[in-house]
Design a protein around this motif. Structure first.
Motif, PDB file in Angstrom:
ATOM      1  N   GLN A   1       6.885  32.426  15.779  1.00  7.57           N
ATOM      2  CA  GLN A   1       6.928  33.476  14.922  1.00  7.57           C
ATOM      3  C   GLN A   1       6.019  34.501  15.558  1.00  7.57           C
ATOM      4  O   GLN A   1       6.448  35.904  15.217  1.00  7.57           O
ATOM      5  N   LEU A   2       4.916  34.296  15.961  1.00  7.63           N
ATOM      6  CA  LEU A   2       3.768  35.180  16.044  1.00  7.63           C
ATOM      7  C   LEU A   2       3.688  35.514  17.708  1.00  7.63           C
ATOM      8  O   LEU A   2       3.294  36.336  18.128  1.00  7.63           O
ATOM      9  N   LEU A   3       3.800  34.517  18.656  1.00  3.70           N
ATOM     10  CA  LEU A   3       3.843  34.693  20.024  1.00  3.70           C
ATOM     11  C   LEU A   3       4.977  34.785  20.715  1.00  3.70           C
ATOM     12  O   LEU A   3       5.916  33.974  20.500  1.00  3.70           O
ATOM     13  N   ALA A   4       5.248  35.668  21.736  1.00  2.00           N
ATOM     14  CA  ALA A   4       6.405  35.744  22.486  1.00  2.00           C
ATOM     15  C   ALA A   4       6.344  34.735  23.618  1.00  2.00           C
ATOM     16  O   ALA A   4       5.340  33.982  24.125  1.00  2.00           O
ATOM     17  N   ASN A   5       7.694  34.345  23.959  1.00  2.00           N
ATOM     18  CA  ASN A   5       7.752  33.405  25.111  1.00  2.00           C
ATOM     19  C   ASN A   5       7.109  32.107  25.028  1.00  2.00           C
ATOM     20  O   ASN A   5       6.473  31.467  26.001  1.00  2.00           O
ATOM     21  N   MET A   6       7.155  31.633  23.635  1.00  3.28           N
ATOM     22  CA  MET A   6       6.694  30.218  23.651  1.00  3.28           C
ATOM     23  C   MET A   6       7.803  29.263  23.892  1.00  3.28           C
ATOM     24  O   MET A   6       8.862  29.245  23.698  1.00  3.28           O
ATOM     25  N   ASP A   7       7.273  27.894  24.370  1.00  2.00           N
ATOM     26  CA  ASP A   7       8.304  26.797  24.528  1.00  2.00           C
ATOM     27  C   ASP A   7       8.742  26.391  23.137  1.00  2.00           C
ATOM     28  O   ASP A   7       8.187  26.416  22.264  1.00  2.00           O
ATOM     29  N   ALA A   8      10.107  25.910  23.100  1.00  2.00           N
ATOM     30  CA  ALA A   8      10.689  25.369  21.952  1.00  2.00           C
ATOM     31  C   ALA A   8      10.007  24.344  21.231  1.00  2.00           C
ATOM     32  O   ALA A   8      10.012  24.063  19.950  1.00  2.00           O
ATOM     33  N   ASP A   9       9.372  23.458  22.250  1.00  2.00           N
ATOM     34  CA  ASP A   9       8.603  22.053  21.422  1.00  2.00           C
ATOM     35  C   ASP A   9       7.332  22.643  21.317  1.00  2.00           C
ATOM     36  O   ASP A   9       6.375  21.704  20.850  1.00  2.00           O
ATOM     37  N   VAL A  10       6.769  23.699  21.086  1.00  2.00           N
ATOM     38  CA  VAL A  10       5.559  23.939  20.686  1.00  2.00           C
ATOM     39  C   VAL A  10       5.211  23.773  19.175  1.00  2.00           C
ATOM     40  O   VAL A  10       6.176  24.038  18.596  1.00  2.00           O
TER      41      VAL A  10
ATOM     42  N   SER B   1       0.754  -1.294   0.024  1.00  4.22           N
ATOM     43  CA  SER B   1       0.163  -0.068   0.146  1.00  4.22           C
ATOM     44  C   SER B   1       0.813   1.268  -0.237  1.00  4.22           C
ATOM     45  O   SER B   1       1.835   1.225   0.536  1.00  4.22           O
ATOM     46  N   LEU B   2       0.218   2.431  -0.644  1.00  2.00           N
ATOM     47  CA  LEU B   2       0.994   3.430  -0.766  1.00  2.00           C
ATOM     48  C   LEU B   2       1.445   3.990   0.617  1.00  2.00           C
ATOM     49  O   LEU B   2       2.424   4.739   1.094  1.00  2.00           O
ATOM     50  N   ALA B   3       0.257   3.771   1.726  1.00  2.00           N
ATOM     51  CA  ALA B   3       0.479   4.453   3.074  1.00  2.00           C
ATOM     52  C   ALA B   3       1.434   3.699   3.747  1.00  2.00           C
ATOM     53  O   ALA B   3       2.568   4.437   4.400  1.00  2.00           O
ATOM     54  N   ASP B   4       1.922   2.461   3.511  1.00  2.00           N
ATOM     55  CA  ASP B   4       3.141   1.875   3.933  1.00  2.00           C
ATOM     56  C   ASP B   4       4.177   2.266   3.221  1.00  2.00           C
ATOM     57  O   ASP B   4       5.357   2.394   4.065  1.00  2.00           O
ATOM     58  N   LEU B   5       4.217   2.655   2.020  1.00  2.00           N
ATOM     59  CA  LEU B   5       5.640   2.997   1.408  1.00  2.00           C
ATOM     60  C   LEU B   5       5.760   4.298   2.055  1.00  2.00           C
ATOM     61  O   LEU B   5       7.147   4.774   2.179  1.00  2.00           O
ATOM     62  N   LEU B   6       4.905   5.073   2.329  1.00  2.00           N
ATOM     63  CA  LEU B   6       5.245   6.718   2.748  1.00  2.00           C
ATOM     64  C   LEU B   6       5.662   6.258   4.284  1.00  2.00           C
ATOM     65  O   LEU B   6       6.572   7.258   4.462  1.00  2.00           O
ATOM     66  N   ALA B   7       5.384   5.528   5.083  1.00  4.24           N
ATOM     67  CA  ALA B   7       5.729   5.185   6.121  1.00  4.24           C
ATOM     68  C   ALA B   7       7.270   4.876   6.377  1.00  4.24           C
ATOM     69  O   ALA B   7       7.843   5.175   7.282  1.00  4.24           O
ATOM     70  N   SER B   8       7.491   4.133   5.261  1.00  3.12           N
ATOM     71  CA  SER B   8       8.994   3.705   5.177  1.00  3.12           C
ATOM     72  C   SER B   8      10.023   4.639   4.897  1.00  3.12           C
ATOM     73  O   SER B   8      11.249   4.591   5.322  1.00  3.12           O
ATOM     74  N   VAL B   9       9.554   5.753   4.401  1.00  7.47           N
ATOM     75  CA  VAL B   9      10.327   6.856   3.840  1.00  7.47           C
ATOM     76  C   VAL B   9      10.435   8.114   4.705  1.00  7.47           C
ATOM     77  O   VAL B   9      11.243   8.843   4.584  1.00  7.47           O
ATOM     78  N   LEU B  10       9.001   8.403   5.315  1.00  8.79           N
ATOM     79  CA  LEU B  10       9.156   9.518   6.546  1.00  8.79           C
ATOM     80  C   LEU B  10       9.981   9.114   7.442  1.00  8.79           C
ATOM     81  O   LEU B  10       9.941   8.023   8.182  1.00  8.79           O
ATOM     82  N   PRO B  11      10.604  10.282   8.112  1.00  6.23           N
ATOM     83  CA  PRO B  11      11.263  10.184   9.456  1.00  6.23           C
ATOM     84  C   PRO B  11      10.271   9.873  10.300  1.00  6.23           C
ATOM     85  O   PRO B  11       9.249  10.285  10.491  1.00  6.23           O
ATOM     86  N   ASN B  12      10.964   9.059  11.336  1.00  6.15           N
ATOM     87  CA  ASN B  12      10.130   8.792  12.818  1.00  6.15           C
ATOM     88  C   ASN B  12      10.219   9.921  13.683  1.00  6.15           C
ATOM     89  O   ASN B  12      11.370   9.999  14.173  1.00  6.15           O
ATOM     90  N   ILE B  13       9.166  10.629  13.841  1.00  2.56           N
ATOM     91  CA  ILE B  13       9.094  11.728  14.494  1.00  2.56           C
ATOM     92  C   ILE B  13       8.546  11.585  15.917  1.00  2.56           C
ATOM     93  O   ILE B  13       7.478  10.963  15.748  1.00  2.56           O
ATOM     94  N   SER B  14       8.852  11.588  16.841  1.00  2.00           N
ATOM     95  CA  SER B  14       8.439  11.475  18.216  1.00  2.00           C
ATOM     96  C   SER B  14       8.027  12.721  18.875  1.00  2.00           C
ATOM     97  O   SER B  14       8.964  13.769  18.743  1.00  2.00           O
ATOM     98  N   THR B  15       7.021  12.789  19.574  1.00  2.00           N
ATOM     99  CA  THR B  15       6.563  14.187  20.150  1.00  2.00           C
ATOM    100  C   THR B  15       6.624  13.975  21.756  1.00  2.00           C
ATOM    101  O   THR B  15       6.178  12.766  22.390  1.00  2.00           O
ATOM    102  N   LEU B  16       7.244  14.948  22.269  1.00  7.45           N
ATOM    103  CA  LEU B  16       7.334  14.610  23.787  1.00  7.45           C
ATOM    104  C   LEU B  16       6.049  15.140  24.666  1.00  7.45           C
ATOM    105  O   LEU B  16       5.821  14.599  25.685  1.00  7.45           O
ATOM    106  N   THR B  17       5.175  15.828  23.885  1.00  4.60           N
ATOM    107  CA  THR B  17       3.806  16.389  24.681  1.00  4.60           C
ATOM    108  C   THR B  17       2.773  15.736  23.935  1.00  4.60           C
ATOM    109  O   THR B  17       2.639  15.746  22.613  1.00  4.60           O
ATOM    110  N   PRO B  18       1.653  15.469  24.489  1.00  7.52           N
ATOM    111  CA  PRO B  18       0.505  15.175  23.782  1.00  7.52           C
ATOM    112  C   PRO B  18      -0.200  15.971  23.038  1.00  7.52           C
ATOM    113  O   PRO B  18      -0.026  17.348  22.991  1.00  7.52           O
TER     114      PRO B  18
END
Length: 822
Positions: A324-333, A276-293
């Motif tokens: 870029q638009l809001l001041a004092n934002m956390d880096a992982d926003v 499936s195309l979805a599986d192929l895309l999953a295999s080439v996209l970087p594995n990105i994990s997020t620290l916050t929900p």
């Protein structure tokens, strides 16, 4: 037949009714007999659509009406019958499931007192293989079909049993199939019956038990779903009449055939591209994990001042730049747009003396809390150019949080929540006016139709249906495709985002639950700047000839010029990206520099599957990308390289903000024409395969806006002559507004001009042999093209791609006049 259709039977089952326990044993049955409805491609022995027997049963409590004899306490079954009688024959249904879905929802819309509808349908006089195919199912108030029961009555197969294998007899079976309803993958019972007939051609059995078990197994393997249950009742030749012979009844599921089930899954769950195309895309996209929900949020966007579509595109790009638009934002926003609706032009509501709005919606994923997200949206409004105005008045852009997960939020003090007059700097979610605004519900229904509103406890689809029934707006909502103006002449750089082009032109389509019809069928003129195209190679491959064709086509009524520099005909010579650019970019620049303003401002499409060529052509002045491989490149079956190609094309199209035509194909145009593993044949194959690509292109971070997508079934590419005819004949089904259809609602382009399948048809002799047929060159297929263009208009195509603009303009004008009243 009219007398049958007027029959209304009221059947009451009142014994042992226990109202305190919530048990309802009363039924109102509305029977309509033998309607001649078009369901799928089914045809009877005479070639006509087989009649359909319809019966509607409504569970209810009639005690109020029986005691009081008061009409107001009764369900208006006469109105229900009239609506069914008048409405059902006006449509073409893709399947029995689609007919059941439409009939059930029609009853629910007609009578608000009805909570669910039981539907029985039966197609009769189908073929020599089976007497009838019936469906029994239930449609609930949420608009979803429940589990259904299909019955194939008197299914006949020719085989032998016992010690005389050469002595073949016709055996008859009743086959009952219990399965979940899925409108996007309807069950083609007729095709199943015919495939079973083929399975029996070489078969022989020693016992009736083995034969009956074989029928059950073949049905289950064809269905391929673990939850399906099949019951088969069979006997010896023509022996379903009691007393004629011994009968056998068995019930089976896939678990009873584990080895065959595994083999079947290997065959049927493997798409034509194997992975499936979805599986192929999953295999080439970087594995990105997020620290916050992450939270999923629906946001409405609207604009009616200035460059409406550019304002909205700018706002969408800024949404993803919170730091870029809001001041004092956390880096992982993080904020990512993961889906968008179609774009609509709508009449103003509440304050009507103002320009029409552009409206859409998006889904975002974010870790911002509601208040902070609201601050971001208000900052975006100011950045784009919104200034204070009267409530519900004109604005450059307006952004509202519609839904935040499934939460119910009201930031106002409890003693100030009785009215909606005090919402400044406050947040109420879900948005308090969703249920009265079609311009909000339609975009939401494009993305999350089955989402149940946390307050109203109805799905978005149901809320939209409620609003449409009550609407009396003079100007209907129109679905629109905006076109970016290139080359860019005015630079306006905003923080952290790519330059957004102005968007002065757009095409529109009427919103409809029936055949989708554009406000105007658009003509795409075909300009091949190549020496070897199948139809006009070496005709327009010089700059002067190309410019002459473009100018002539625009003056003849072309709405867009499609310029290609690489032939896709089978066996065409390889062309490098550099050479392709050298062929098309000068033509685009020459058109943009033409002395005739109508020509210089004409819309231009670049016909290419390469991102380098697409980008160069658009920056030179093209307004649209037309890709015959729908972003996956020419490799077939699809590979990881196909997925990488899609991501790069998607990135370029997203950055340029131009419409894209996505066509279905399977590598070389003359190959890969087998769609037999799809239960619905070529129609289902194209819908699934093209739908998979469209979903991958519009959804997820970095997706192309839904309103920029035009779909093309790929007439002449990887299809047989018969398949091309089927796709043309039922093109409206490809984009029908049925549940879970991935192509539902998209504008459609049909390109059949001069193609080789027309030449094949013209070579065929008449059925009586009086005309022997003739060979034709592509340029001699003008009249043949006319027939397909008229068909495309009848089927609701938004764009037709042609070579002869002048002649086809007349065809489109007349066909549009004929079909605009349907």
């Amino acid at each position: 037949m009219a007398e049958d259709l007027r029959l209304v039977e009221l059947t009451l089952f009142c014994q042992s009714t226990d109202q305190s326990a919530g048990i309802v044993r009363d039924l109102i049955c509305v029977k309509t007999h033998l309607l001649n409805l078009k369901v799928g491609s089914a045809r009877g022995p005479t070639g006509e659509a087989p009649p359909v027997l319809i019966s509607i049963s409504i569970p209810c409590d009639v005690s109020g009406a029986t005691i009081s004899d008061n009409l107001s306490r009764s369900i208006d079954h006469a109105s229900i019958h009239t609506v069914l009688f008048n409405t059902l024959p006006t449509r073409h249904y893709t399947s029995l499931e689609a007919l059941a879905d439409y009939a059930g929802n029609l009853v629910l819309q007609t009578s608000k007192e009805v909570s669910e509808v039981h539907i029985e349908l039966a197609q009769v006089d189908l073929s020599s293989v089976v007497d009838s195919i019936s469906l029994e199912t239930t449609c609930a108030r949420d608009g979803v079909l429940r589990t259904g029961r299909f019955v194939l009555k008197n299914l006949r197969c020719l085989t032998s049993i016992g010690s005389e294998p050469l002595q073949r007899h016709t055996f008859c079976f009743d086959v009952t199939i219990q399965k979940n309803m899925d409108l996007s993958h309807p069950f083609d019972a007729r095709a199943l019956a015919e495939s079973l007939e083929r399975d029996f051609e070489e078969s022989s059995f020693s016992t009736l038990e083995a034969l009956t078990n074989f029928v059950a197994k073949q049905v289950l393997l064809a269905l391929g779903q673990a939850d399906d249950v099949v019951t088969v009742v069979g006997g010896s030749p023509n022996a379903l009449t009691p007393g004629d012979s011994t009968q056998l009844k068995i019930t089976r599921c896939l678990a009873d055939f584990p080895e065959e089930h595994i083999a079947s899954n290997d065959r049927t769950n493997c798409s034509s591209s194997c992975v499936s195309l979805a599986d192929l895309l999953a295999s080439v996209l970087p594995n990105i994990s997020t620290l916050t929900p992450k939270h999923t949020v629906a946001i409405a966007l609207g604009s009616n001042l200035g460059d409406r579509f550019a304002n909205i595109e700018t706002a969408l790009r800024l949404i993803e730049q919170p730091n870029q638009l809001l001041a004092n934002m956390d880096a992982d926003v993080a904020v990512s747009v993961i889906n968008t609706s179609f774009m609509y032009e709508t009449a103003p509501m509440y304050v009507t003396d103002q320009p029409r709005f552009a409206n859409c919606a998006c889904l975002i994923e974010t870790n911002l809390e509601p208040r902070t997200l609201l601050r971001l949206l208000k900052k975006i409004e100011t950045t784009v150019g919104r200034v204070p105005s009267i409530q519900n008045g004109p604005r450059a852009v307006d952004l509202d949080i519609l839904l935040y997960d499934r939460e119910i939020i009201d930031t106002r003090p409890e003693d100030q929540r009785e009215t909606l007059d005090n919402l400044v700097e406050e947040l109420v979610v879900p948005h308090p006016r969703i249920a009265e605004r079609e311009f909000v519900l339609r975009p939401l229904a494009d993305m999350i139709p089955e989402f149940v509103h946390p307050v109203h406890k109805k799905s978005i689809r149901t809320l939209l249906d409620d609003v449409i029934r009550q609407s009396n707006i003079d100007f209907p909502m129109l679905k629109v495709i905006p076109f970016a103006d290139y080359p860019i002449t005015e630079i306006r750089q905003l923080p952290g985002i790519d330059q957004v082009p102005s968007m002065g032109k757009y095409w529109s389509t009427r919103c409809s639950n029936d055949i989708q019809r554009p406000t105007k069928v658009r003509l795409m003129a075909t300009l091949n700047a190549t020496p070897d195209s199948f139809s006009d190679g070496s005709v327009n491959n010089t700059l002067s000839a190309a410019l002459t064709y473009a100018a002539t086509s625009v003056r003849a009524g072309a709405d867009i010029i499609d310029i290609g520099g690489y032939s896709t005909r089978p066996g065409a010579a390889f062309v490098s990206p550099e050479e392709e650019c050298q062929r098309v970019v000068p033509v685009i620049q020459a058109i943009r520099s033409h002395e005739d303003q109508d020509v210089s401002s004409a819309l231009i499409s670049i016909d290419t599957f390469r991102w380098e060529v697409a980008e160069a052509a658009v920056l030179a002045g093209a307004n649209c990308i037309n890709d015959v491989y729908s972003f996956t490149g020419p490799e077939y079956p699809l590979t990881e390289a196909s997925a990488e190609h899609l991501l790069k094309m998607r990135e370029v199209a997203r950055k340029l903000a131009v419409p894209v035509v996505l066509m279905h194909s399977r590598g070389d145009a003359g190959s890969n024409k087998d769609y037999n593993h799809y239960k619905g044949g070529v129609q289902e194959g194209v819908r699934v395969e093209l739908g998979e690509r469209v979903e991958a292109i519009i959804k997820g971070k970095g997706g192309v806006r839904r309103w920029f997508i035009i779909v093309d079934p790929g007439i002449g590419f990887s299809k047989t002559v018969e398949a091309n005819c089927a796709l043309l004949r039922e093109a409206s089904l490809m984009i029908a507004n049925t549940a879970r259809n991935p192509l539902a609602g998209y504008p459609q382009l049909i390109g059949s001009s001069r193609k080789s399948f027309l030449g094949t048809i013209l070579e065929r002799p008449d059925i009586d042999g009086t005309y022997k047929g003739r060979k034709t060159q592509p340029k001699e297929r003008g009249w043949a093209t006319t027939a397909t263009v008229a068909c495309a208009v009848q089927q609701g195509a938004s764009v037709v791609r042609v070579h002869d603009v002048q002649d086809m303009r007349d065809v489109v004008a007349v066909a549009s006049a004929v079909w605009s009243f349907c």
